[in-house]
Design a protein around this motif. Sequence first.
Motif, PDB file in Angstrom:
ATOM      1  N   MET A   1     -23.154 -14.362  36.389  1.00 51.94           N
ATOM      2  CA  MET A   1     -23.956 -14.543  35.177  1.00 51.94           C
ATOM      3  C   MET A   1     -23.283 -15.468  34.176  1.00 51.94           C
ATOM      4  O   MET A   1     -23.940 -16.142  33.406  1.00 51.94           O
TER       5      MET A   1
ATOM      6  N   GLN B   1     -20.069  -4.099  35.253  1.00 46.79           N
ATOM      7  CA  GLN B   1     -18.754  -4.422  35.823  1.00 46.79           C
ATOM      8  C   GLN B   1     -18.148  -5.543  34.993  1.00 46.79           C
ATOM      9  O   GLN B   1     -17.332  -5.306  34.133  1.00 46.79           O
ATOM     10  N   CYS B   2     -18.629  -6.770  35.209  1.00 44.28           N
ATOM     11  CA  CYS B   2     -18.048  -7.858  34.409  1.00 44.28           C
ATOM     12  C   CYS B   2     -18.477  -7.754  32.954  1.00 44.28           C
ATOM     13  O   CYS B   2     -17.787  -8.235  32.069  1.00 44.28           O
ATOM     14  N   GLY B   3     -19.629  -7.152  32.689  1.00 44.36           N
ATOM     15  CA  GLY B   3     -20.063  -6.944  31.305  1.00 44.36           C
ATOM     16  C   GLY B   3     -20.814  -8.108  30.695  1.00 44.36           C
ATOM     17  O   GLY B   3     -21.240  -8.032  29.538  1.00 44.36           O
TER      18      GLY B   3
ATOM     19  N   CYS C   1     -28.625  -8.879  36.481  1.00 46.82           N
ATOM     20  CA  CYS C   1     -27.227  -8.479  36.596  1.00 46.82           C
ATOM     21  C   CYS C   1     -26.804  -8.853  38.004  1.00 46.82           C
ATOM     22  O   CYS C   1     -27.533  -8.604  38.954  1.00 46.82           O
ATOM     23  N   ARG C   2     -25.642  -9.474  38.158  1.00 44.10           N
ATOM     24  CA  ARG C   2     -25.187  -9.873  39.481  1.00 44.10           C
ATOM     25  C   ARG C   2     -24.140  -8.907  40.037  1.00 44.10           C
ATOM     26  O   ARG C   2     -23.816  -8.980  41.215  1.00 44.10           O
ATOM     27  N   CYS C   3     -23.611  -8.046  39.178  1.00 40.01           N
ATOM     28  CA  CYS C   3     -22.499  -7.204  39.642  1.00 40.01           C
ATOM     29  C   CYS C   3     -22.940  -5.828  40.106  1.00 40.01           C
ATOM     30  O   CYS C   3     -22.477  -5.332  41.130  1.00 40.01           O
TER      31      CYS C   3
ATOM     32  N   CYS D   1     -23.759  -9.330  31.371  1.00 40.37           N
ATOM     33  CA  CYS D   1     -25.184  -9.079  31.163  1.00 40.37           C
ATOM     34  C   CYS D   1     -25.426  -7.940  30.186  1.00 40.37           C
ATOM     35  O   CYS D   1     -26.565  -7.657  29.824  1.00 40.37           O
TER      36      CYS D   1
HETATM   37  S1  FES Z   1     -22.105  -6.513  34.946  1.00 38.17           S
HETATM   38 FE1  FES Z   1     -21.720  -8.521  35.621  1.00 38.17          FE
HETATM   39  S2  FES Z   1     -23.653  -9.389  35.473  1.00 38.17           S
HETATM   40 FE2  FES Z   1     -24.080  -7.351  35.001  1.00 38.17          FE
END
Ligand code: FES
Lengths: 157, 775
Positions: free
Chosen positions: B196, A100-102, A136-138, A104
């Motif tokens: 992150m 998602q956020c990318g 990964c947090r997302c 990681c």
């Molecule tokens: S996609 Fe956001 S931390 Fe993995």
Amino acid sequence: MFSYTTRQSLILQVNQDALTVTPRPSDTLLYTLRQELGFTGAKPGCENGDCGACTVIFDNLPLKSCLMLTAEAVGHEITTVEGLHHTALQDAFMDHWAFQCGYCTSGFLTTAHALLTRHPDADRQTMVEWLRSNLCRCTGYQEIGDAVWSVLQARQT
Amino acid sequence: MSTIGQSVRRTEAPNKVTGRAKYNADTHVPGTLWAHLAVSSEAHAKILGIDRDNAMTMAGVKAIVTGDDVSLLCGEVLEDRPPLAKSKVRYYGEPIALVVATGEAEAILAALAIQVDYQKLPVVHTPLEAMSSDAPLIHEDLGHYVIAQPPISPQPGTNIADVVKLRKGDMNVGWKSSAVSIEGNFTLPSIDHAAMETRSAKVEILHDGRVIVHTTTQAPFEVQKLLSQYFGIKQGKVIVNAPLVGGAFGGKATVQLEILAYLASKAVGGRLVQLVNSREQDFKTSPVGTGLQAKIKLGATRQGKLTAAELTFWVDVGAYTDSSPRMARAITSDCTGPYRVDHVHCDTYCLYTNHTYATAYRGFGHMPMTFCIERAMDKLANALSIDPLQLRRLNAIQPGQTTPTGVTLNLSRLGNLDACIDRMNDLVTKPPGQVTRVAPHRVRATGVSCFWKTSSSPPDASSGAIITFNQEGSMNLSTGTVEFGAGTKTTSAQILAERMDMSIEDIHVHTHINTKVDPEHWKTVASLSTFMVGRAVLDAADDAISQLKSLAAVVLRCAPTDLAVGQGRVFIKDDPTMNVAFKDIVHGYQYPEGNAIGGQVIGRGTYIVRHLSPLNPDDGQGRPGPAWTVGCQAVEVELDTSDGTYEILRAMTVVDIGRLINPKGALGMVMGGMCQGLGYGSREAVRYDALGRLVTDQFRTYRTMRMGEQPNYQVDFIETPQIDAPYGARAVGEHGVLAIPSALANALARAAGVEIDSLPATPEAIWRLGTEVQA
Ligand code: FES
Ligand code: FES
């Protein structure tokens, strides 16, 4: 004995180029890759080995670049995410929505890429063990696992 | 319809898989100075003195700023927070001094050399402790703080920063008509967003007075507004840039490092200074997600119809209020969960403690609130011997009924909770009340929970969109939302592509926000982006279409009403072979002989939320958001009754999404939320020692989920359109997380035969509660 006590020029082998850097003895490989060489695909997430966002491929093995000093990397082959071009893995990550956020993503891609080279015959359990090194947090992790598994399976059949 | 309902790839995907996507700390300009914070080693103490003399003489140090150099109090709702501690510290990790130096290492070393002389004060550990009349006072000046954004009711002389009251119906009637009542007390710890990417900010003050900010934010326009207000700079001179954000979850909607980076730059003549949180400081210095304590009493008829709900929430805001008073109102507005209750009495207190201050966390207080109400519902199901899913179905709120704050619902505003519960009933396969033994010490059980949430956004939140055209006929779309992973850019491109009947390949979205050129969007929070930005995009598209039609009408010699647009052309509806291509008109039309008419087509669109009203201070009545999203979640566990260890087998969600715009995107958002919810339910907690010092400042102590620990996910969508939303799509960004912790606790409570009323439900906690031990 190897001694390195002040800033000096070193040559690093990164993404198939020999690049000259001038780190302090205390600079981590992550720091040098990002600040001196501009390979910012390697991300700081914790800088103590917990998260894997900084992972690079080091002589075919995944390595958390925040845990190694730059001076220790001399004479080794380093591949950052910027060194991966049009791989099936990258496509699989896009197709499976494996981020998602990318933030990681580079770390997961380099870890998975090393897995594919070292254990092309890995089963799902082995894959999971390798990918446990990264946080990964997302996502729900399933997307990432499915992406890597799809490439492993394609190779195995 | 071609693009809506398709899992088109994220617009920024190719750059994210090649390391080319740039986040805030990825761009480094040589010559940038580094700032580093010296932070408090005490949770509550008077500052007797700060000795910076040694540090000042260290190599590379350019400036050191302390609270004595700054007279400023900040806060989104109540201005109670000095950016650098002044005269006292109120939490462990609070910024005390800001060092600016030539390099990162120099700044860190100097920060370590700053000596602070403290006189320790007694520490307030929990919200209930903060309520007690002999509790140490954390804010002696509570009565003198400026209220930046009413409503808030601070109670000077206490630790109560705010009280929210909600009164609906008549409690006497409610209790009288009940045959059964249950009561529960709940304690939930603070949680960390643990994005992150750690937070960072860079500020440069130019000689012409412009302040250039680059920051990890969900709220670039709020950063602009507050810096302008706090430092008396014209808003037009504050330019805030928000590149891609590496995860946010509400934790980057608050303004903290930007203020400090501005102070740092100011101290060195405006030079470019960068301040990057280490992971440790991100955990202890920057705000966390709220914890709370609660007491809930529910009354119901013998058949299980809810008649009365009496709720008290004691919200742990930590050392400063930040957005907590708004969050307390959000909790209060939806306090009954998605159930019809005619008689409701709710008091929500915001309490100062000596914890890291809290800010929004995914769900804006709804995850802990939902935990309490859904645990209470399971207690009620037990008391009535009714299946837990049936109890929820029996009480599920319906169109025509009113929310606790008195909003009359209709299908568009609410969605279809009945359908979600029915679908869940199919998914769970076994009745959730049933516990199955699969081995001598191993039992399986399923827990269920429902959720609802509205935005609780300000009644004047607004959004904008600007469309320009490239000469080839493709479009550029500029909106004010930040891309932190939720896919807002991709969704808005899909909405535009749909409206223009164009390929998404021909839509180029602006991903890096710059407050100077991009239209304002309130904040990228509250899952509101698809709704608000989507509406603005549709408005801008209609504006562009009408311009395209009027110019094409001249070219094609017809009335604009004869025309339609699609596939990069304007054509005559009844004879599409007569048409003109966008590329020939979007920058003006040129006749064969060389004369030109028309100019650039620039589409402009806006949206402002309508009909919202703040909650009435006496009874909490008002309208907190445009619509709700409802859903039902379940978790199946297998518990080892001998030691409390367990495996999470399945997690299920059915949510009424209104309309699926991007199925894989929506699925990912929901699964990611579920994974976070399982983390909160099973292991995550911000922990403090007996002296109030935060001890979970690394990923090895603050544990989040890892690969392989996730369950089998099952996600299903109900589609009941929200009529005023773009293509009917409801908000869904936060919702995957909301009822998962309670569903997990409900499952574990059944499996272990104990009441799990606090989190996280670690094996040790379950074991301590005394699992049924089998011989
Ligand atoms: S996609 Fe956001 S931390 Fe993995
Ligand atoms: S930054 Fe290297 S493991 Fe986290």
